[in-house]
Design a protein around this motif. Structure first.
Motif, PDB file in Angstrom:
ATOM      1  N   THR A 556       5.247  -1.720  46.112  1.00 40.12           N
ATOM      2  CA  THR A 556       5.540  -1.220  46.889  1.00 40.12           C
ATOM      3  C   THR A 556       4.724  -0.944  48.257  1.00 40.12           C
ATOM      4  O   THR A 556       3.316  -1.239  47.954  1.00 40.12           O
ATOM      5  CB  THR A 556       5.787   0.397  46.656  1.00 40.12           C
ATOM      6  N   ASP A 589       2.667   2.912  38.934  1.00 40.96           N
ATOM      7  CA  ASP A 589       4.044   3.029  39.573  1.00 40.96           C
ATOM      8  C   ASP A 589       4.371   2.451  40.681  1.00 40.96           C
ATOM      9  O   ASP A 589       5.396   2.279  41.039  1.00 40.96           O
ATOM     10  CB  ASP A 589       4.192   4.534  39.831  1.00 40.96           C
ATOM     11  N   LEU A 592       5.807  -3.205  40.852  1.00 41.13           N
ATOM     12  CA  LEU A 592       7.331  -3.550  40.501  1.00 41.13           C
ATOM     13  C   LEU A 592       7.358  -4.972  39.573  1.00 41.13           C
ATOM     14  O   LEU A 592       8.435  -4.996  38.811  1.00 41.13           O
ATOM     15  CB  LEU A 592       8.253  -3.589  41.583  1.00 41.13           C
ATOM     16  N   LYS A 622       2.663  -6.558  35.751  1.00 38.48           N
ATOM     17  CA  LYS A 622       3.582  -5.961  34.801  1.00 38.48           C
ATOM     18  C   LYS A 622       3.824  -6.471  33.587  1.00 38.48           C
ATOM     19  O   LYS A 622       4.248  -7.840  33.965  1.00 38.48           O
ATOM     20  CB  LYS A 622       4.568  -5.495  35.627  1.00 38.48           C
TER      21      LYS A 622
END
Length: 664
Positions: A556, A589, A592, A622
């Motif tokens: 993000t 967080d 993604l 991730k």
């Protein structure tokens, strides 16, 4: 040869044994320093002689020192032996020692003649240090007896009731056996101090007072012997030097200043703050763990205490009442107002600090190579390595000295960084290759964030700025600091040392597989690779890397700020012209998916501290999909020939082919 071996090992074994005990004791106390500080603040502010007396809040002081702190120490000691189970059993057993001591004191007071001064409580710090680990060790042995012999479905029932029953028995033992022993030890110390006082041998009182303080028996001596005698003397003369024997803050100041200048690791980092708390706040307990780390430092605190007492005797100084807490502020407030009294007290404090500092500094400097080594086999391996190299190595010396608690062969090597996904992953890849090239087997090399270090590592490698944090989370491992992960000279020393340690081949352990949650071609794609002819600043390069990762749908917009925050904490410059900016662990967080961006700045990107990055590899990960290609990139950048080829690539497409080709 055998004679020489026997001659060298005997004294060394005794020395190491003593150091092991001291190290273990400090391990019980050090994690509970915050509780000691909190108790000290309650004391400093709220007791009757405190800075802001408060009768209600002062009721917390007694239960904290008498129950909470010993039980916390017992739990920690038990936990070190047998995890949470050992901590619980150790605490139960220590409660028996506390109650047993209280009953003995109560019975003794009941037998005193009318009008006699009552005996005060004995706080079970020493009992906690004995009973917590002992109960946990016995529980661990008992668990081993029936391990694997309990029928399926009854494991929890057996575990709960066995710990409860043994805790009950251990508490009874502590009540009837340990409590009298600890009380007797305390009484012997108190009687010894009283005899020295009565025979005008005041400087010698430090021989008992200072070690007693370190073992948290200071309250018994101070309030049980020195305060009653001092009050009686002050009642007739107006002041008493006895109030200064235990309360002199100079001893702790000198010791903590020595650690500030000559200590290592977390002790060095925490010493300046502890010195302020101890000297101005009067919380002497904060310096006790530093002595427990190296019992030889008892010489320094005893000498410092003796010199202070001698100066006080020369100037005939004294206080009108106990200095509670024992800060320099409280000492001056309780001093009688004669000028020479203030002069004598001031000289005593600072001379004791100077004497303690000088002796402690000599001891710390003499053991700076960390002579707490406990594993003879490992130390011998390091010695053989240095002999094979034909020269000394500070890194090898540090590795040998770091063996404060490690007594097993190095098998698990962990690279640790703040986030655990970028620089540490690349460093782990480089070292895996070096181990493989050296023919080393049986080594499991992984990477983690510092927050996820779990006590299972044998050797932890971090950038120098992060080593102290890593050592706090992984205290039993060896720690090596490196400046750059790609081409750190420390790697060769580690390889040589491990080769010497592995005097024979051992079965290789299965390599830890990297999770493969996404195809590598989706992590690094041609559009994520760029070449710029000009230069860039660090922040400009980070912004471009973040933009590429965001356009790839991997992060993000908040990830860019996290990348900058990571750089402000510790640089991601790896060496060989490579920087790998990425976010902190707290920024997960904002991640993604997995992607890598690669930008080559032919004019260089100024990364600060004299470092210039030619290649800036942005990372978002991730599930571990990015680690495969990152590992390959790391191996390329540890090879000067490969770096030259990457630098010579004419187009982004050619650069992409060189990078992605390493996966095939």
């Amino acid at each position: 040869m055998s004679t020489q071996t026997a001659h060298s090992k005997t004294p060394g074994g005794i020395r190491v044994g003593v150091q092991k005990v001291g190290s273990f004791m400090s391990g019980m106390v050090m994690p509970n320093i915050p509780a000691l500080v909190a108790w000290g603040l309650f004391t400093a502010f709220f007791i009757e002689k405190g800075w802001t007396p408060n009768a209600d809040l002062s009721t917390i002081v007694g239960p904290m020192i008498h129950y909470l702190l010993p039980l916390l120490i017992a739990y920690t000691g038990g936990f070190m032996i047998h995890d949470k189970r050992g901590g619980v059993v150790g605490s139960i057993a220590t409660m028996g020692a506390i109650a047993g001591s209280d009953l003995l004191i109560s019975n003794a007071n009941a037998a005193l003649p009318a009008g006699a001064d009552s005996l005060g409580q004995i706080h079970m710090f020493l009992g906690a240090m004995i009973m917590g680990p002992l109960a946990a060790w016995i529980m661990k042995k008992l668990d081993g007896v029936w391990e694997g012999k309990v029928k399926a479905g009854f494991e929890m029932l057996v575990n709960m009731f066995s710990a409860g029953i043994f805790g009950f028995l251990a508490a009874v033992f502590a009540f009837y056996v340990l409590a009298p022993i600890v009380n007797s030890i305390t009484n012997v110390l108190s009687t010894g101090v009283a005899w020295l006082v009565e025979n005008s041998l005041l400087p010698l009182t430090s021989i008992l007072i200072e070690p007693a303080k370190v073992f948290f028996l200071n309250n018994a001596i101070n309030h049980g012997v020195l305060t009653p005698l001092g009050i009686a003397e002050a009642d007739t003369t107006g002041r008493s030097v006895l109030f200064l024997l235990e309360a002199n803050p100079g001893v702790g100041l000198g010791l903590l200043l020595a650690f500030t200048f000559f200590g290592v690791g977390a002790a060095k980092g925490s010493a300046p703050g502890a010195a302020i708390i101890q000297f101005f706040g009067g919380i002497h307990e904060v310096y006790f763990p530093y002595v427990l780390m190296k019992p030889m430092l008892l010489i320094a605190v005893v000498a410092g205490g003796m010199s202070g007492v001698a100066v006080n005797m020369i100037f005939d100084t004294g206080l009108r009442a106990p200095a509670a807490p024992g800060s320099i502020i409280a000492v001056y407030l309780q001093a009688t107002p004669e000028v020479m009294n203030y002069v004598g007290i001031t000289l005593a404090v600072f001379i004791s600090a100077a004497v303690t500092f000088v002796i402690a500094a000599i001891i710390l400097r003499a053991s700076r190579a960390r002579d707490l080594a406990a594993d003879d086999q490992f130390s011998a391996a390091v010695a053989r390595t240095q002999a094979n190299k034909g020269k000394g190595s500070s890194v090898l010396a540090g590795l040998a000295g770091a063996q404060t608690a490690l007594t097993k062969t190095i098998e698990r090597v962990v690279f640790a960084c703040d986030a655990g996904m970028g620089s540490s992953a690349m460093g782990a890849s480089v070292l895996r290759k070096k181990f493989a090239d050296a023919g080393l087997v049986g080594l499991n090399v992984t990477n983690k964030s510092i927050a996820n270090l779990d006590g299972t590592a044998d050797l932890v490698i971090t950038q120098s700025q992060l080593t102290d944090r890593a050592r706090q989370n992984e205290p039993s491992a060896m720690h090596v600091s490196v400046g750059a992960f790609m081409n750190a000279p420390e790697y060769d020393d580690i390889v040589d040392m491990l080769r010497a340690q592995q005097s024979g081949d051992t079965p290789a352990s299965p390599a830890e597989e990297v999770p493969d949650s996404a195809p590598a071609e989706n992590v690094l794609r041609p559009e994520y690779v760029r070449i710029h002819a000009g230069a860039a600043s660090r922040d400009e390069a980070i912004a471009e890397a973040a933009a590429i990762l965001e356009s790839a749908g991997a992060v993000t917009s908040a990830y860019a700020a996290a990348m900058v925050e990571r750089e402000n904490t510790v640089s991601t410059y790896m060496g060989n012209g490579l920087a790998i900016p990425h976010g902190t662990d707290a920024a997960k967080d904002a991640v993604l998916g997995s992607a890598l961006s690669v930008v080559r700045y032919d004019g260089g990107a100024d990364w600060g501290d004299g470092d210039t990055a030619t290649f800036v590899v942005g990372i978002a990960g991730k599930g571990g999909a990015h680690l495969e290609i990152l590992s390959a990139v790391a191996q390329q950048f540890s090879d000067d020939v490969a770096v030259a080829k990457l630098t010579a690539a004419k187009t982004p497409e050619e650069l992409y082919e060189l990078l992605s080709g390493t996966l095939n």
